[in-house]
Design a protein around this motif. Structure first.
Motif, PDB file in Angstrom:
ATOM      1  N   ILE A  76       0.815  -1.214   0.000  1.00 30.96           N
ATOM      2  CA  ILE A  76       0.000   0.000   0.000  1.00 30.96           C
ATOM      3  C   ILE A  76       0.853   1.270   0.000  1.00 30.96           C
ATOM      4  O   ILE A  76       0.515   2.266  -0.645  1.00 30.96           O
ATOM      5  N   VAL A  77       1.983   1.242   0.718  1.00 26.57           N
ATOM      6  CA  VAL A  77       2.784   2.463   0.837  1.00 26.57           C
ATOM      7  C   VAL A  77       3.418   2.887  -0.490  1.00 26.57           C
ATOM      8  O   VAL A  77       3.814   4.054  -0.644  1.00 26.57           O
ATOM      9  N   ALA A  78       3.494   1.972  -1.463  1.00 30.50           N
ATOM     10  CA  ALA A  78       4.141   2.299  -2.743  1.00 30.50           C
ATOM     11  C   ALA A  78       3.405   3.402  -3.497  1.00 30.50           C
ATOM     12  O   ALA A  78       4.014   4.151  -4.269  1.00 30.50           O
ATOM     13  N   SER A  79       2.098   3.524  -3.277  1.00 30.23           N
ATOM     14  CA  SER A  79       1.307   4.517  -4.005  1.00 30.23           C
ATOM     15  C   SER A  79       1.301   5.889  -3.331  1.00 30.23           C
ATOM     16  O   SER A  79       0.814   6.866  -3.913  1.00 30.23           O
ATOM     17  N   ILE A  80       1.853   5.973  -2.124  1.00 28.61           N
ATOM     18  CA  ILE A  80       1.751   7.221  -1.352  1.00 28.61           C
ATOM     19  C   ILE A  80       2.518   8.385  -1.976  1.00 28.61           C
ATOM     20  O   ILE A  80       1.998   9.509  -2.030  1.00 28.61           O
ATOM     21  N   PRO A  81       3.753   8.208  -2.469  1.00 34.80           N
ATOM     22  CA  PRO A  81       4.479   9.363  -3.010  1.00 34.80           C
ATOM     23  C   PRO A  81       3.734  10.117  -4.103  1.00 34.80           C
ATOM     24  O   PRO A  81       3.766  11.353  -4.135  1.00 34.80           O
ATOM     25  N   ALA A  82       3.062   9.410  -4.990  1.00 29.07           N
ATOM     26  CA  ALA A  82       2.333  10.080  -6.074  1.00 29.07           C
ATOM     27  C   ALA A  82       1.175  10.906  -5.531  1.00 29.07           C
ATOM     28  O   ALA A  82       0.944  12.050  -5.962  1.00 29.07           O
TER      29      ALA A  82
END
Length: 399
Positions: free
Chosen positions: A303-309
């Motif tokens: 889930i954390v992979a999408s946070i930067p965008a």
């Protein structure tokens, strides 16, 4: 006034003269729905509780399955419950070395209380150091180490042997001595308005604790479970705390807290006297089942992979002359305005327009931005539109 609203004000203990009083019918995704068809974007995730949003299918299914098996067979620690043991095991795996003993409780404040007791018992010391502007809860011990003196008015005397130093002030670390049992700190001061640590400060704090034999208690009650852009904030800070505090998102929307450390430290509560720390409902089977489903989903789906965008959208969109500061990391942010009156007017305006925001306990000039980590780009743009429109409306009304 509807019957339930009447009962709310008449019979439910109030925490302030004016609550938000959201008339909630149901919730799903990033949305809260009202009794009369209202819909709000939940921009605070129940204060960092609903990190995956509302009505998450995997969490709902886990709750339903556990409810059909049993609810509460025995007080904490006296029955082997599959969801509790499985959750403790998974937490140990994702947290890594030094976190092989989890003590489940019912809330964040309870986790603070347990950690303070363990630190004193393990070190044989009684002094606790905390930080100005911090927040750790409202029970007597947790309030004692909270760095907001206004909250303590009328509740003293509180826990003795507690002192406060300044966050981000390296010189103050000299106050930590061989008499100090523990230092309790947030990786980011949440209630203070998302105050970020300066580079090197927290590693220096950890080094000083190691030098003096002091346990470092890291309060990740708000920052845990992806909120800062990594699964846990300490994972990008360059050190490991001695005791980790978790709650809020830990239960996947159900009440659950925990203090986690190594067995060598935790074992002190098992003897002299036995049952050195006990709780009836800590690690409730349904709460653990819900939390286990949440953590599994976060790990499997990264889930954390999408946070930067999504964070990038937030940072690029929230630009306005009335926003003095936008600070934070991941999806743990604050917007700061010129004064309390303006911030409160914006909060009320966002509510009218369909966006839920809320202020900070230790900062009167700001509003929280803690949306579910699953918020989409389209939804984030929509939420930013509502916030900016609210700021503009208040600006025009006050000129």
């Amino acid at each position: 006034m509807d019957t339930f609203e009447m009962w709310f004000y008449r019979h439910v203990a109030q925490t302030s003269p004016e609550s938000i009083a959201l008339p909630i019918s149901h919730a799903e995704g990033i949305y809260l729905y009202g009794m009369k068809g209202e819909r709000w974007i939940d921009f605070v995730s129940g204060i960092c509780v609903n990190n995956l949003g509302h009505k998450v299918p995997e969490i709902q299914a886990a709750i339903h399955a556990q409810v059909d098996r049993y609810l509460h067979p025995m007080v904490y620690g006296e029955a082997i419950m599959e969801p509790q043991a499985a959750y403790a095991h998974l937490l140990s795996e994702v947290l890594g070395e030094g976190f092989d003993a989890t003590y489940f409780v019912g809330s964040g404040a309870e986790a603070v209380e347990g950690a303070l007791k363990v630190a004193k018992k393990f070190t044989g010391r009684s002094e606790i150091i905390s930080f100005e502007n911090s927040y750790h809860g409202h029970t007597h011990g947790a309030l004692s180490v909270t760095g907001n003196q206004q909250m303590k008015v009328g509740y003293g005397p509180l826990l003795p042997g507690v002192s406060f130093i300044r966050f981000n002030h390296l010189a103050d670390l000299a106050s930590i001595t061989h008499k100090t049992a523990a230092v309790i700190v947030e990786p980011i001061q949440g209630a203070g308005g998302v105050v970020m640590p300066e580079p090197g400060f927290l590693p220096a704090l950890k080094a000083r604790c190691e030098e003096t034999g002091t346990l470092l208690i890291l309060d990740e009650i708000q920052t845990g479970f992806g909120r800062t852009g990594s699964l846990f904030a300490f994972q990008h800070l360059g050190f490991r705390p001695d005791i980790l505090l978790l709650a809020k998102a830990l239960g996947g929307g159900m009440p659950l807290g925990a203090f986690i450390t190594r067995k060598e430290v935790m074992q002190v509560i098992t003897k002299n006297p036995v049952l050195g720390h006990i709780t009836t409902f800590g690690g409730h089977a349904v709460s653990c089942a819900a939390g286990l489903a949440l953590l599994k989903k976060m790990v499997v789906e990264d889930i954390v992979a999408s946070i930067p965008a999504i964070e990038g959208i937030l940072k690029s969109r929230l630009v306005h002359p009335q926003i003095l500061t936008l600070r934070g990391t991941g999806l743990f942010y604050s917007v700061l305005f010129r004064d309390y009156a303006f911030a409160e007017a914006v909060r009320k305006e966002t509510y009218r327009r369909g966006l839920i925001t809320i202020g900070f306990l230790n900062n009167d000039f700001g509003l929280r931005i803690n949306p579910p980590l699953t918020i989409t780009a389209t939804e984030m743009h929509a939420a930013c539109d509502l916030l900016l429109e609210s700021i503009e409306a208040v600006s025009e009304a006050q000129t």
